[in-house]
Design a protein around this motif. Structure first.
Motif, PDB file in Angstrom:
ATOM      1  N   LEU A 182       0.854  -1.176   0.000  1.00  0.00           N
ATOM      2  CA  LEU A 182       0.000   0.000   0.000  1.00  0.00           C
ATOM      3  C   LEU A 182       0.892   1.228   0.000  1.00  0.00           C
ATOM      4  O   LEU A 182       1.752   1.379   0.870  1.00  0.00           O
ATOM      5  CB  LEU A 182      -0.910   0.011   1.231  1.00  0.00           C
ATOM      6  CG  LEU A 182      -1.797   1.244   1.396  1.00  0.00           C
ATOM      7  CD1 LEU A 182      -2.826   1.331   0.277  1.00  0.00           C
ATOM      8  CD2 LEU A 182      -2.494   1.222   2.748  1.00  0.00           C
ATOM      9  N   ILE A 183       0.730   2.102  -0.975  1.00  0.00           N
ATOM     10  CA  ILE A 183       1.512   3.333  -1.050  1.00  0.00           C
ATOM     11  C   ILE A 183       0.822   4.410  -0.218  1.00  0.00           C
ATOM     12  O   ILE A 183       1.429   5.054   0.609  1.00  0.00           O
ATOM     13  CB  ILE A 183       1.680   3.813  -2.507  1.00  0.00           C
ATOM     14  CG1 ILE A 183       2.328   2.728  -3.366  1.00  0.00           C
ATOM     15  CG2 ILE A 183       2.466   5.115  -2.562  1.00  0.00           C
ATOM     16  CD1 ILE A 183       3.711   2.326  -2.980  1.00  0.00           C
ATOM     17  N   ILE A 184      -0.473   4.600  -0.452  1.00  0.00           N
ATOM     18  CA  ILE A 184      -1.239   5.600   0.298  1.00  0.00           C
ATOM     19  C   ILE A 184      -2.721   5.270   0.191  1.00  0.00           C
ATOM     20  O   ILE A 184      -3.190   4.794  -0.842  1.00  0.00           O
ATOM     21  CB  ILE A 184      -0.961   7.045  -0.200  1.00  0.00           C
ATOM     22  CG1 ILE A 184      -1.672   8.072   0.673  1.00  0.00           C
ATOM     23  CG2 ILE A 184      -1.332   7.194  -1.649  1.00  0.00           C
ATOM     24  CD1 ILE A 184      -1.304   9.510   0.377  1.00  0.00           C
ATOM     25  N   ASN A 185      -3.433   5.517   1.261  1.00  0.00           N
ATOM     26  CA  ASN A 185      -4.879   5.428   1.258  1.00  0.00           C
ATOM     27  C   ASN A 185      -5.373   6.851   1.101  1.00  0.00           C
ATOM     28  O   ASN A 185      -5.304   7.642   2.026  1.00  0.00           O
ATOM     29  CB  ASN A 185      -5.397   4.807   2.551  1.00  0.00           C
ATOM     30  CG  ASN A 185      -6.894   4.630   2.528  1.00  0.00           C
ATOM     31  OD1 ASN A 185      -7.603   5.335   1.829  1.00  0.00           O
ATOM     32  ND2 ASN A 185      -7.375   3.692   3.299  1.00  0.00           N
ATOM     33  N   THR A 186      -5.844   7.180  -0.086  1.00  0.00           N
ATOM     34  CA  THR A 186      -6.274   8.545  -0.373  1.00  0.00           C
ATOM     35  C   THR A 186      -7.761   8.694  -0.100  1.00  0.00           C
ATOM     36  O   THR A 186      -8.464   7.716   0.124  1.00  0.00           O
ATOM     37  CB  THR A 186      -6.014   8.911  -1.847  1.00  0.00           C
ATOM     38  OG1 THR A 186      -6.975   8.237  -2.659  1.00  0.00           O
ATOM     39  CG2 THR A 186      -4.616   8.549  -2.272  1.00  0.00           C
ATOM     40  N   SER A 187      -8.207   9.895  -0.164  1.00  0.00           N
ATOM     41  CA  SER A 187      -9.638  10.162  -0.028  1.00  0.00           C
ATOM     42  C   SER A 187     -10.295  10.210  -1.406  1.00  0.00           C
ATOM     43  O   SER A 187     -11.464  10.555  -1.526  1.00  0.00           O
ATOM     44  CB  SER A 187      -9.844  11.490   0.702  1.00  0.00           C
ATOM     45  OG  SER A 187      -9.206  12.537  -0.014  1.00  0.00           O
ATOM     46  N   LEU A 188      -9.541   9.876  -2.443  1.00  0.00           N
ATOM     47  CA  LEU A 188     -10.077   9.945  -3.799  1.00  0.00           C
ATOM     48  C   LEU A 188     -11.074   8.841  -4.067  1.00  0.00           C
ATOM     49  O   LEU A 188     -10.865   7.694  -3.704  1.00  0.00           O
ATOM     50  CB  LEU A 188      -8.949   9.828  -4.823  1.00  0.00           C
ATOM     51  CG  LEU A 188      -7.945  10.954  -4.882  1.00  0.00           C
ATOM     52  CD1 LEU A 188      -6.868  10.624  -5.897  1.00  0.00           C
ATOM     53  CD2 LEU A 188      -8.622  12.256  -5.223  1.00  0.00           C
ATOM     54  N   ARG A 189     -12.136   9.191  -4.712  1.00  0.00           N
ATOM     55  CA  ARG A 189     -13.112   8.232  -5.220  1.00  0.00           C
ATOM     56  C   ARG A 189     -13.411   8.654  -6.656  1.00  0.00           C
ATOM     57  O   ARG A 189     -13.094   9.756  -7.080  1.00  0.00           O
ATOM     58  CB  ARG A 189     -14.407   8.248  -4.409  1.00  0.00           C
ATOM     59  CG  ARG A 189     -14.216   7.961  -2.929  1.00  0.00           C
ATOM     60  CD  ARG A 189     -13.729   6.518  -2.695  1.00  0.00           C
ATOM     61  NE  ARG A 189     -13.598   6.218  -1.291  1.00  0.00           N
ATOM     62  CZ  ARG A 189     -12.496   6.411  -0.567  1.00  0.00           C
ATOM     63  NH1 ARG A 189     -11.441   6.930  -1.115  1.00  0.00           N
ATOM     64  NH2 ARG A 189     -12.451   6.094   0.706  1.00  0.00           N
ATOM     65  N   ASN A 190     -14.053   7.808  -7.393  1.00  0.00           N
ATOM     66  CA  ASN A 190     -14.419   8.125  -8.778  1.00  0.00           C
ATOM     67  C   ASN A 190     -13.191   8.493  -9.602  1.00  0.00           C
ATOM     68  O   ASN A 190     -13.151   9.508 -10.272  1.00  0.00           O
ATOM     69  CB  ASN A 190     -15.444   9.266  -8.834  1.00  0.00           C
ATOM     70  CG  ASN A 190     -16.689   8.943  -8.067  1.00  0.00           C
ATOM     71  OD1 ASN A 190     -17.207   7.849  -8.178  1.00  0.00           O
ATOM     72  ND2 ASN A 190     -17.155   9.879  -7.272  1.00  0.00           N
ATOM     73  N   ASN A 191     -12.178   7.631  -9.562  1.00  0.00           N
ATOM     74  CA  ASN A 191     -10.933   7.900 -10.264  1.00  0.00           C
ATOM     75  C   ASN A 191     -11.047   7.535 -11.731  1.00  0.00           C
ATOM     76  O   ASN A 191     -11.744   6.609 -12.106  1.00  0.00           O
ATOM     77  CB  ASN A 191      -9.805   7.102  -9.613  1.00  0.00           C
ATOM     78  CG  ASN A 191      -9.689   7.437  -8.155  1.00  0.00           C
ATOM     79  OD1 ASN A 191      -9.498   8.581  -7.802  1.00  0.00           O
ATOM     80  ND2 ASN A 191      -9.849   6.451  -7.304  1.00  0.00           N
ATOM     81  N   SER A 192     -10.324   8.282 -12.560  1.00  0.00           N
ATOM     82  CA  SER A 192     -10.411   8.075 -13.999  1.00  0.00           C
ATOM     83  C   SER A 192      -9.095   7.715 -14.652  1.00  0.00           C
ATOM     84  O   SER A 192      -9.067   7.481 -15.838  1.00  0.00           O
ATOM     85  CB  SER A 192     -10.934   9.355 -14.674  1.00  0.00           C
ATOM     86  OG  SER A 192     -12.220   9.641 -14.220  1.00  0.00           O
ATOM     87  N   GLY A 193      -8.001   7.730 -13.926  1.00  0.00           N
ATOM     88  CA  GLY A 193      -6.743   7.409 -14.579  1.00  0.00           C
ATOM     89  C   GLY A 193      -5.565   7.472 -13.644  1.00  0.00           C
ATOM     90  O   GLY A 193      -5.667   7.944 -12.513  1.00  0.00           O
ATOM     91  N   LEU A 194      -4.425   6.992 -14.140  1.00  0.00           N
ATOM     92  CA  LEU A 194      -3.206   6.930 -13.353  1.00  0.00           C
ATOM     93  C   LEU A 194      -2.019   7.066 -14.297  1.00  0.00           C
ATOM     94  O   LEU A 194      -2.050   6.546 -15.413  1.00  0.00           O
ATOM     95  CB  LEU A 194      -3.144   5.590 -12.620  1.00  0.00           C
ATOM     96  CG  LEU A 194      -2.197   5.458 -11.452  1.00  0.00           C
ATOM     97  CD1 LEU A 194      -2.630   6.362 -10.306  1.00  0.00           C
ATOM     98  CD2 LEU A 194      -2.166   4.020 -10.968  1.00  0.00           C
ATOM     99  N   ALA A 195      -0.973   7.755 -13.857  1.00  0.00           N
ATOM    100  CA  ALA A 195       0.253   7.903 -14.640  1.00  0.00           C
ATOM    101  C   ALA A 195       1.428   8.009 -13.673  1.00  0.00           C
ATOM    102  O   ALA A 195       1.243   8.259 -12.478  1.00  0.00           O
ATOM    103  CB  ALA A 195       0.180   9.142 -15.522  1.00  0.00           C
ATOM    104  N   PHE A 196       2.646   7.823 -14.185  1.00  0.00           N
ATOM    105  CA  PHE A 196       3.850   7.938 -13.372  1.00  0.00           C
ATOM    106  C   PHE A 196       4.862   8.790 -14.108  1.00  0.00           C
ATOM    107  O   PHE A 196       5.026   8.675 -15.318  1.00  0.00           O
ATOM    108  CB  PHE A 196       4.465   6.554 -13.110  1.00  0.00           C
ATOM    109  CG  PHE A 196       5.672   6.610 -12.215  1.00  0.00           C
ATOM    110  CD1 PHE A 196       5.534   6.521 -10.845  1.00  0.00           C
ATOM    111  CD2 PHE A 196       6.938   6.794 -12.745  1.00  0.00           C
ATOM    112  CE1 PHE A 196       6.638   6.596 -10.016  1.00  0.00           C
ATOM    113  CE2 PHE A 196       8.050   6.871 -11.934  1.00  0.00           C
ATOM    114  CZ  PHE A 196       7.902   6.773 -10.562  1.00  0.00           C
ATOM    115  N   GLY A 197       5.556   9.657 -13.360  1.00  0.00           N
ATOM    116  CA  GLY A 197       6.627  10.462 -13.940  1.00  0.00           C
ATOM    117  C   GLY A 197       7.382  11.222 -12.880  1.00  0.00           C
ATOM    118  O   GLY A 197       6.795  11.666 -11.889  1.00  0.00           O
ATOM    119  N   ASN A 198       8.682  11.346 -13.045  1.00  0.00           N
ATOM    120  CA  ASN A 198       9.533  12.116 -12.130  1.00  0.00           C
ATOM    121  C   ASN A 198       9.369  11.710 -10.667  1.00  0.00           C
ATOM    122  O   ASN A 198       9.341  12.552  -9.779  1.00  0.00           O
ATOM    123  CB  ASN A 198       9.275  13.618 -12.288  1.00  0.00           C
ATOM    124  CG  ASN A 198       9.641  14.119 -13.669  1.00  0.00           C
ATOM    125  OD1 ASN A 198      10.579  13.641 -14.271  1.00  0.00           O
ATOM    126  ND2 ASN A 198       8.881  15.066 -14.172  1.00  0.00           N
ATOM    127  N   GLY A 199       9.235  10.418 -10.407  1.00  0.00           N
ATOM    128  CA  GLY A 199       9.133   9.923  -9.039  1.00  0.00           C
ATOM    129  C   GLY A 199       7.777  10.106  -8.393  1.00  0.00           C
ATOM    130  O   GLY A 199       7.612   9.851  -7.209  1.00  0.00           O
TER     131      GLY A 199
END
Length: 128
Positions: free
Chosen positions: A82-99
Motif C-alpha cells: 500500500l503506497i497511500i490510502n487517499t480520499s479519492l473516489r471516482n478515479n479516472s486514470g493513473l500515470a507515473f513520472g519524475n518519481g
C-alpha cells in the motif's frame, strides 16, 4: 507487427526498460507480455478489481483502486504494498513520472502522490 491479447483487460501499462506490457484483467490478475519473445504469463493476482488505472515507474507497477488506495507491485517479485490510502473516489486514470504518481478523478482534479512517502497534493482542477 505482433498482436497480443490479454483476456478481459481493463488497463495497460508499459515498461520501456524491460520491453514488457502489463495488463489488469477483470479478475484482478495482472498479466505480463514480453514484447520481444511474445511470451505471455500471469504476473500476480492482485487486490485490484474494476479499478481505475495502472502505471509503471521506478521498477514498480502502480494501481489505483475504487477505494482510493494507491498500491505498488514490485516488477520483479510481484510483492504488493500500500503506497497511500487517499480520499479519492471516482478515479479516472493513473500515470507515473519524475518519481510521482498522478491520478485524475471524475471531477477533473489531478493529484500528485510521492511514490516513496505517499505525500498527496492537489495539482490542478481541469474541470474536464
Amino acid at each position: 507487427m505482433k498482436l497480443f491479447l490479454i483476456s478481459a483487460c481493463l488497463f495497460l501499462t508499459f515498461s520501456a526498460s524491460s520491453n514488457v506490457l502489463y495488463g489488469l484483467n477483470t479478475f484482478g490478475e495482472i498479466q505480463k507480455v514480453d514484447l520481444q519473445s511474445g511470451q505471455q504469463s500471469s504476473f500476480v493476482n492482485s487486490s485490484l478489481r474494476h479499478d481505475s488505472g495502472l502505471a509503471f515507474g521506478s521498477g514498480a507497477i502502480f494501481g489505483l483502486n475504487d477505494f482510493g488506495n494507491v498500491v505498488g507491485f514490485n516488477a520483479n517479485t510481484g510483492q504488493q504494498n500500500l503506497i497511500i490510502n487517499t480520499s479519492l473516489r471516482n478515479n479516472s486514470g493513473l500515470a507515473f513520472g519524475n518519481g510521482s504518481i498522478f491520478g485524475l478523478n471524475d471531477f477533473g482534479d489531478i493529484y500528485g502522490f510521492n511514490a516513496n512517502t505517499g505525500q498527496q497534493n492537489l495539482l490542478i482542477n481541469t474541470s474536464l
